[in-house]
Design a protein around this motif. Sequence first.
Motif, PDB file in Angstrom:
ATOM      1  N   THR A   1       0.799  -1.226   0.000  1.00 15.40           N
ATOM      2  CA  THR A   1       0.000   0.000   0.000  1.00 15.40           C
ATOM      3  C   THR A   1       0.833   1.278   0.000  1.00 15.40           C
ATOM      4  OG1 THR A   1      -0.092   0.191   2.417  1.00 15.40           O
ATOM      5  CG2 THR A   1      -1.795  -1.163   1.345  1.00 15.40           C
ATOM      6  N   GLY A   2       2.094   1.184   0.433  1.00 13.17           N
ATOM      7  CA  GLY A   2       2.914   2.385   0.580  1.00 13.17           C
ATOM      8  C   GLY A   2       2.545   3.187   1.813  1.00 13.17           C
ATOM      9  N   GLU A   3       1.717   2.612   2.677  1.00 10.31           N
ATOM     10  CA  GLU A   3       1.278   3.271   3.902  1.00 10.31           C
ATOM     11  C   GLU A   3       1.593   2.391   5.105  1.00 10.31           C
ATOM     12  OE1 GLU A   3      -2.888   4.015   3.597  1.00 10.31           O
ATOM     13  OE2 GLU A   3      -2.686   5.195   1.767  1.00 10.31           O
ATOM     14  N   GLU A   4       1.740   3.035   6.254  1.00 12.43           N
ATOM     15  CA  GLU A   4       1.946   2.287   7.487  1.00 12.43           C
ATOM     16  C   GLU A   4       0.637   1.655   7.934  1.00 12.43           C
ATOM     17  OE1 GLU A   4       4.778   1.640   8.917  1.00 12.43           O
ATOM     18  OE2 GLU A   4       5.976   3.001   7.691  1.00 12.43           O
ATOM     19  N   LEU A   5       0.731   0.464   8.484  1.00 14.32           N
ATOM     20  CA  LEU A   5      -0.415  -0.190   9.085  1.00 14.32           C
ATOM     21  C   LEU A   5      -0.738   0.544  10.376  1.00 14.32           C
ATOM     22  CD1 LEU A   5      -2.337  -2.623   8.923  1.00 14.32           C
ATOM     23  CD2 LEU A   5      -0.593  -3.966  10.093  1.00 14.32           C
ATOM     24  N   LYS A   6      -1.960   1.000  10.503  1.00 10.23           N
ATOM     25  CA  LYS A   6      -2.337   1.774  11.692  1.00 10.23           C
ATOM     26  C   LYS A   6      -2.574   0.833  12.856  1.00 10.23           C
ATOM     27  CE  LYS A   6      -4.177   5.675   9.134  1.00 10.23           C
ATOM     28  NZ  LYS A   6      -3.067   5.607   8.273  1.00 10.23           N
ATOM     29  N   ILE A   7      -1.946   1.167  13.971  1.00 10.50           N
ATOM     30  CA  ILE A   7      -2.041   0.325  15.158  1.00 10.50           C
ATOM     31  C   ILE A   7      -2.558   1.170  16.309  1.00 10.50           C
ATOM     32  CG2 ILE A   7      -0.774  -1.122  16.786  1.00 10.50           C
ATOM     33  CD1 ILE A   7       1.281  -1.593  14.524  1.00 10.50           C
ATOM     34  N   GLU A   8      -3.656   0.720  16.894  1.00  9.06           N
ATOM     35  CA  GLU A   8      -4.214   1.424  18.047  1.00  9.06           C
ATOM     36  C   GLU A   8      -3.542   0.880  19.295  1.00  9.06           C
ATOM     37  OE1 GLU A   8      -8.444   1.555  18.184  1.00  9.06           O
ATOM     38  OE2 GLU A   8      -8.589   1.839  16.018  1.00  9.06           O
ATOM     39  N   TYR A   9      -2.348   1.404  19.548  1.00 11.90           N
ATOM     40  CA  TYR A   9      -1.549   0.945  20.671  1.00 11.90           C
ATOM     41  C   TYR A   9      -0.672   2.092  21.120  1.00 11.90           C
ATOM     42  CZ  TYR A   9       2.042  -1.411  23.322  1.00 11.90           C
ATOM     43  OH  TYR A   9       2.898  -1.766  24.308  1.00 11.90           O
ATOM     44  N   GLU A  10      -0.650   2.337  22.398  1.00  9.85           N
ATOM     45  CA  GLU A  10       0.180   3.407  22.948  1.00  9.85           C
ATOM     46  C   GLU A  10       1.539   2.843  23.343  1.00  9.85           C
ATOM     47  OE1 GLU A  10      -0.394   6.739  23.363  1.00  9.85           O
ATOM     48  OE2 GLU A  10      -2.218   6.439  22.206  1.00  9.85           O
TER      49      GLU A  10
END
Length: 135
Positions: free
Chosen positions: A117-126
């Motif tokens: 995708t050329g994008e970062e995988l979004k991660i809901e993690y602090e």
Amino acid sequence: MEATELRLNNLLIYGNEIVPVIGMENNNDHLLVKIDSETAIDHRSLKPIALTVEWFQKLGFKEAYRSSSRIRFDLPNYCRYDFDLDSNKILQGFLYFGNYIKCNYLHQLQNIYFTLTGEELKIEYEIPQVQTTLS
């Protein structure tokens, strides 16, 4: 885990903490990985994060199918990941145009997603903040 598998923004385990890769440098045939602004460690000190149901939820995947032999997770409008519950694990991995791309760890999934995708995988993690002042 090989040094060639790592790239910026991968999440890995160091000690008992989850840390991001924020930089890399070669040092006499060893790859040093920066995990914060002051710490660079040998890549062999890092451990991969196994993909689990909990991680797929943090990644925004939704359970789409469950049977006695498989669990499928979908990332809406984009991709799928199948867990094969049989011992042979033939039908497990990131599903891309009908083919399974084997990945068992979070950093591998992050890399595949970025490549496609050329994008970062979004991660809901602090990621825990490092304390910078004494209290």
